[in-house]
Design an enzyme around this catalytic site. Structure first.
Site: not given
Length: 210
Positions: A110-112
């Site tokens: 998720i995300c980064g």
């Protein structure tokens, strides 16, 4: 997922702890799992066995280091977001993620963490999402998977699950569905309760686990 399952959660300095909060709570408690399934064993994995500090300021001492992990004995590897995913320090866990995908073990990013996967070339031929395509291309010049980019909050392609950083709920829903630990009815009620906050979904959720 087996009746006695193991999930590795990667922990590191600047880790975005809220992005995996829904997921770790449900896996560790097993409170809404299908009948007959035991709660999952969540093991934290770090580069060293020294405390890491999350973005929320929590200190976590990893249970194991990357090199102690045996991927043949796990059901999922979860990679939270954070500020350092483009740095070389994450090379070993990204190599482990690559091995997991080859062995058809669930990898949730998720995300980064999607930036780390992109930089490692793991998104070039798999459907995926991230926070923003233009940003992904800017930060990861070696990334060539634009044709596989899906502008959704969360995307599942086989055992790979990716999500935007603003979608921890959708990320959790995709991971739980792929691990098959909730019934479809339970997962639907759980998601809609947390998404809409409408009481009727709480009663649907309770009914689904009777």
């Amino acid at each position: 997922m087996n009746s006695n399952s193991t999930v590795y959660l990667y922990v590191f300095d600047t880790m975005a702890d809220w992005e995996v909060g829904y997921l770790t709570a449900e896996l560790n408690s097993g409170r809404y799992f299908r009948k007959g399934l035991e709660r999952a064993k969540v093991i934290t994995v770090g580069m060293e066995k020294t405390p890491v500090t999350t973005m929320g300021g929590l200190k976590i001492i990893p249970d194991v280091i990357v090199h102690e992990c045996n991927i043949t004995s796990i059901d999922a590897l979860i990679l939270p977001g954070g500020n350092t995913w483009t740095e070389a320090v994450h090379g070993p866990i990204l190599k482990m993620a690559e091995m997991c995908l080859k062995e058809e073990i669930v990898v949730g990013a998720i995300c980064g963490a999607t930036l780390g996967l992109a930089q490692a070339g793991l998104l070039n031929s798999r459907w995926h999402t991230s926070n923003d395509l233009d940003y992904l291309k800017m930060v990861c010049p070696s990334y060539t998977g634009e044709e596989y980019y899906n502008r959704q909050l969360a995307v599942t392609d086989g055992t790979l699950i990716t999500a935007s950083g603003v979608a921890p709920l959708e990320f959790t829903s995709h991971v739980l569905k792929r691990l098959d630990v909730f019934s479809d009815r339970t997962l639907d009620a759980w998601y809609h309760l947390n998404k809409t906050h409408e009481p009727k979904y709480f009663y649907e959720l309770m009914s689904s686990i009777q």
